[in-house]
Design a protein around this motif. Structure first.
Motif, PDB file in Angstrom:
ATOM      1  N   LYS A  37       0.859  -1.264   0.252  1.00 19.18           N
ATOM      2  CA  LYS A  37      -0.010  -0.010  -0.024  1.00 19.18           C
ATOM      3  C   LYS A  37       0.918   1.255   0.121  1.00 19.18           C
ATOM      4  N   SER A  38       0.815   1.897  -0.916  1.00 18.34           N
ATOM      5  CA  SER A  38       1.754   3.005  -1.420  1.00 18.34           C
ATOM      6  C   SER A  38       1.440   4.160  -0.097  1.00 18.34           C
ATOM      7  N   GLN A  39       0.280   4.352   0.402  1.00 16.26           N
ATOM      8  CA  GLN A  39      -0.122   5.266   1.226  1.00 16.26           C
ATOM      9  C   GLN A  39       0.293   5.040   2.688  1.00 16.26           C
ATOM     10  N   ARG A  40       0.780   3.774   2.943  1.00 14.46           N
ATOM     11  CA  ARG A  40       1.051   3.211   4.249  1.00 14.46           C
ATOM     12  C   ARG A  40       2.651   3.575   4.472  1.00 14.46           C
ATOM     13  N   LYS A  41       3.008   3.766   5.691  1.00 18.46           N
ATOM     14  CA  LYS A  41       4.524   3.946   6.085  1.00 18.46           C
ATOM     15  C   LYS A  41       5.245   2.560   6.611  1.00 18.46           C
ATOM     16  N   TYR A  42       6.159   2.224   5.995  1.00 20.83           N
ATOM     17  CA  TYR A  42       6.863   0.808   6.274  1.00 20.83           C
ATOM     18  C   TYR A  42       8.211   1.300   6.857  1.00 20.83           C
ATOM     19  N   ARG A  43       8.596   0.830   8.130  1.00 22.77           N
ATOM     20  CA  ARG A  43       9.660   0.769   8.548  1.00 22.77           C
ATOM     21  C   ARG A  43      10.850  -0.335   8.668  1.00 22.77           C
ATOM     22  N   PHE A  44      11.880  -0.059   8.359  1.00 27.48           N
ATOM     23  CA  PHE A  44      12.674  -1.261   8.784  1.00 27.48           C
ATOM     24  C   PHE A  44      14.102  -0.611   9.141  1.00 27.48           C
ATOM     25  N   GLU A  45      15.011  -1.612   9.443  1.00 24.15           N
ATOM     26  CA  GLU A  45      16.324  -1.430  10.078  1.00 24.15           C
ATOM     27  C   GLU A  45      17.482  -2.138   9.221  1.00 24.15           C
TER      28      GLU A  45
END
Length: 146
Positions: A37-45
């Protein structure tokens, strides 16, 4: 859409700036995937490690007692509520050796491994020849290479 934090467990410094353009390109291209989902924020390390720590990780997750260039631990599920999608580990000494061996800069190698690891976080793989071809093609598109 994509946010990451860098941890460096080595003595060699790496500038976070080298990853900004590939990250923006990845956002554009990955937003075309229906599962993401392009409107969603995805976080990673993103964590840089040495040979010894990468050997331990590779043994734990892939049962191979040797270092490797990159390992991704993906927690991504298309319907997940948590925005944390995983961890990318890059072995800095291995990347340096590999860059020298193939005749490219360390920065270019790190960008390649970064995008390779990121694609793994979103479920891309290269176990079969067709998957490998697709993943490599996508990596080169993101890095704007031919």
């Amino acid at each position: 859409m994509l946010e990451f934090e860098i941890f460096n467990r080595t003595r060699r410094s790496v500038s976070q700036k080298i990853f900004f353009v590939p990250l923006k390109n990845a956002e554009k291209i990955l937003s075309q995937n229906k599962k993401i989902k392009s409107q969603r924020k995805y976080r990673f390390e993103l964590t840089f490690v040495g040979d010894a720590q990468m050997t331990r990780l590779n043994e734990e997750y892939h049962h191979k007692k040797r270092p490797t260039d990159v390992i991704s631990l993906s927690y991504f599920e298309p319907k997940m509520k948590d925005s944390f999608i995983g961890e990318i580990f890059i072995c800095l000494p291995y990347a340096l050796r590999q860059a020298k061996q193939i005749g490219q800069t360390l920065q270019a190698e790190l960008k390649f491994l970064f995008i390779h690891g990121l694609l793994h976080l979103f479920g891309y793989d290269h176990k079969r020849p067709q998957e490998e071809k697709q993943m490599l093609s996508l990596t080169y598109r993101i890095l704007q290479r031919d």
